[in-house]
Write a protein that holds these residues in place. Structure first.
Motif, PDB file in Angstrom:
ATOM      1  N   VAL A 251       0.837  -1.196   0.000  1.00  0.00           N
ATOM      2  CA  VAL A 251       0.000   0.000   0.000  1.00  0.00           C
ATOM      3  C   VAL A 251       0.877   1.252   0.000  1.00  0.00           C
ATOM      4  CG1 VAL A 251      -1.788   1.266   1.231  1.00  0.00           C
ATOM      5  CG2 VAL A 251      -1.798  -1.240   1.240  1.00  0.00           C
ATOM      6  N   ALA A 252       0.627   2.138  -0.973  1.00  0.00           N
ATOM      7  CA  ALA A 252       1.398   3.372  -1.116  1.00  0.00           C
ATOM      8  C   ALA A 252       0.893   4.457  -0.176  1.00  0.00           C
ATOM      9  CB  ALA A 252       1.319   3.871  -2.553  1.00  0.00           C
ATOM     10  N   ASN A 253       1.756   5.412   0.109  1.00  0.00           N
ATOM     11  CA  ASN A 253       1.366   6.538   0.962  1.00  0.00           C
ATOM     12  C   ASN A 253       0.594   7.600   0.183  1.00  0.00           C
ATOM     13  OD1 ASN A 253       3.852   7.380  -0.423  1.00  0.00           O
ATOM     14  ND2 ASN A 253       3.654   9.206   0.827  1.00  0.00           N
TER      15      ASN A 253
ATOM     16  N   ARG B 133       6.605   6.030  -0.497  1.00  0.00           N
ATOM     17  CA  ARG B 133       6.897   4.785   0.216  1.00  0.00           C
ATOM     18  C   ARG B 133       5.686   3.860   0.193  1.00  0.00           C
ATOM     19  NH1 ARG B 133      12.086   4.910   0.129  1.00  0.00           N
ATOM     20  NH2 ARG B 133      13.044   6.549   1.347  1.00  0.00           N
ATOM     21  N   TYR B 134       5.963   2.606   0.525  1.00  0.00           N
ATOM     22  CA  TYR B 134       4.928   1.587   0.587  1.00  0.00           C
ATOM     23  C   TYR B 134       4.994   0.856   1.921  1.00  0.00           C
ATOM     24  CZ  TYR B 134       4.404   2.085  -4.455  1.00  0.00           C
ATOM     25  OH  TYR B 134       4.160   2.578  -5.712  1.00  0.00           O
ATOM     26  N   ALA B 135       3.842   0.462   2.416  1.00  0.00           N
ATOM     27  CA  ALA B 135       3.774  -0.474   3.542  1.00  0.00           C
ATOM     28  C   ALA B 135       3.672  -1.865   2.927  1.00  0.00           C
ATOM     29  CB  ALA B 135       2.553  -0.196   4.407  1.00  0.00           C
TER      30      ALA B 135
ATOM     31  N   GLY C 161       0.077  -0.842  10.276  1.00  0.00           N
ATOM     32  CA  GLY C 161       0.999  -1.020   9.164  1.00  0.00           C
ATOM     33  C   GLY C 161       2.076  -2.034   9.510  1.00  0.00           C
ATOM     34  N   PHE C 162       2.524  -2.766   8.487  1.00  0.00           N
ATOM     35  CA  PHE C 162       3.532  -3.809   8.693  1.00  0.00           C
ATOM     36  C   PHE C 162       4.672  -3.665   7.702  1.00  0.00           C
ATOM     37  CE2 PHE C 162      -0.414  -5.453  10.322  1.00  0.00           C
ATOM     38  CZ  PHE C 162      -0.047  -6.133  11.474  1.00  0.00           C
ATOM     39  N   GLU C 163       5.880  -3.725   8.218  1.00  0.00           N
ATOM     40  CA  GLU C 163       7.099  -3.787   7.422  1.00  0.00           C
ATOM     41  C   GLU C 163       7.659  -5.195   7.609  1.00  0.00           C
ATOM     42  OE1 GLU C 163      10.342  -2.452   5.075  1.00  0.00           O
ATOM     43  OE2 GLU C 163       8.432  -1.453   5.484  1.00  0.00           O
ATOM     44  N   VAL C 164       7.861  -5.918   6.521  1.00  0.00           N
ATOM     45  CA  VAL C 164       8.350  -7.297   6.579  1.00  0.00           C
ATOM     46  C   VAL C 164       9.861  -7.310   6.394  1.00  0.00           C
ATOM     47  CG1 VAL C 164       8.285  -9.554   5.436  1.00  0.00           C
ATOM     48  CG2 VAL C 164       6.165  -8.253   5.755  1.00  0.00           C
ATOM     49  N   LYS C 165      10.546  -8.036   7.252  1.00  0.00           N
ATOM     50  CA  LYS C 165      11.991  -8.224   7.157  1.00  0.00           C
ATOM     51  C   LYS C 165      12.288  -9.710   7.279  1.00  0.00           C
ATOM     52  CE  LYS C 165      12.914  -3.948   6.781  1.00  0.00           C
ATOM     53  NZ  LYS C 165      13.236  -3.478   5.440  1.00  0.00           N
TER      54      LYS C 165
ATOM     55  N   ALA D 156      10.142   5.122   6.737  1.00  0.00           N
ATOM     56  CA  ALA D 156       8.790   4.572   6.873  1.00  0.00           C
ATOM     57  C   ALA D 156       7.760   5.647   7.215  1.00  0.00           C
ATOM     58  CB  ALA D 156       8.765   3.487   7.947  1.00  0.00           C
ATOM     59  N   ASP D 157       8.208   6.805   7.657  1.00  0.00           N
ATOM     60  CA  ASP D 157       7.302   7.855   8.129  1.00  0.00           C
ATOM     61  C   ASP D 157       6.217   8.272   7.125  1.00  0.00           C
ATOM     62  OD1 ASP D 157       8.661   7.796  10.504  1.00  0.00           O
ATOM     63  OD2 ASP D 157       9.678   9.727  10.221  1.00  0.00           O
ATOM     64  N   PRO D 158       6.518   8.387   5.819  1.00  0.00           N
ATOM     65  CA  PRO D 158       5.469   8.832   4.892  1.00  0.00           C
ATOM     66  C   PRO D 158       4.233   7.927   4.853  1.00  0.00           C
ATOM     67  CG  PRO D 158       7.607   9.076   3.857  1.00  0.00           C
ATOM     68  CD  PRO D 158       7.820   8.321   5.148  1.00  0.00           C
ATOM     69  N   ILE D 159       4.383   6.651   5.199  1.00  0.00           N
ATOM     70  CA  ILE D 159       3.217   5.752   5.252  1.00  0.00           C
ATOM     71  C   ILE D 159       2.824   5.464   6.700  1.00  0.00           C
ATOM     72  CG2 ILE D 159       4.603   3.639   4.983  1.00  0.00           C
ATOM     73  CD1 ILE D 159       1.194   4.042   3.381  1.00  0.00           C
ATOM     74  N   ALA D 160       3.801   5.341   7.590  1.00  0.00           N
ATOM     75  CA  ALA D 160       3.502   5.019   8.994  1.00  0.00           C
ATOM     76  C   ALA D 160       2.697   6.113   9.678  1.00  0.00           C
ATOM     77  CB  ALA D 160       4.796   4.749   9.761  1.00  0.00           C
ATOM     78  N   ARG D 161       2.802   7.339   9.205  1.00  0.00           N
ATOM     79  CA  ARG D 161       2.074   8.443   9.845  1.00  0.00           C
ATOM     80  C   ARG D 161       0.566   8.295   9.728  1.00  0.00           C
ATOM     81  NH1 ARG D 161       1.247  13.556   6.631  1.00  0.00           N
ATOM     82  NH2 ARG D 161       1.157  12.897   4.467  1.00  0.00           N
ATOM     83  N   TYR D 162       0.104   7.476   8.792  1.00  0.00           N
ATOM     84  CA  TYR D 162      -1.326   7.221   8.639  1.00  0.00           C
ATOM     85  C   TYR D 162      -1.812   6.065   9.514  1.00  0.00           C
ATOM     86  CZ  TYR D 162      -0.948  10.191   4.525  1.00  0.00           C
ATOM     87  OH  TYR D 162      -0.712  11.246   3.684  1.00  0.00           O
TER      88      TYR D 162
END
Length: 108
Positions: A30-32, A40-42, A59-63, A79-85
């Motif tokens: 999912v894009a910001n 950025r994308y989540a 939101g999830f970031e996979v590592k 990650a902030d541009p998407i994590a802020r939502y």
């Protein structure tokens, strides 16, 4: 027999199973923003759909490797541009990839 390392698709599949059902909507990649505004994308988002559970956005970031995680730590603000939502921002990784003490503030 040697076990195979976990891949991102496996983690995303597990997230989807854990967050499927009538109470939530599971989305991947999912894009910001849209069009030229996308930065950025989540890897995954889970949207709460029931008022009784608060309409939370997670939101999830996979590592899947320690090296990938260490590269993320060099610039966690990317990650902030998407994590802020999101109400919550999570790392989804196999055991041993992320030391909980390394998590940036507001990450889970």
């Amino acid at each position: 027999m040697k076990s195979q390392p976990m891949v991102a698709e496996t983690i995303l599949s597990l997230l989807k199973c854990a967050h499927s059902g009538p109470a939530s909507c599971y989305l991947e990649n999912v894009a910001n923003g849209t069009g030229a505004d996308t930065i950025r994308y989540a890897d995954a988002l889970v949207l709460g759909l029931w008022p009784s559970r608060g309409f939370e956005i997670q939101g999830f970031e996979v590592k899947v490797s320690r090296g990938d995680w260490l590269r993320e730590l060099k610039n966690p603000s990317k990650a902030d541009p998407i994590a802020r939502y999101c109400d919550r921002w999570w790392i989804a990784a196999p055991a041993g990839i992320v030391d909980p003490k390394e998590l940036p503030k507001h990450w889970g």
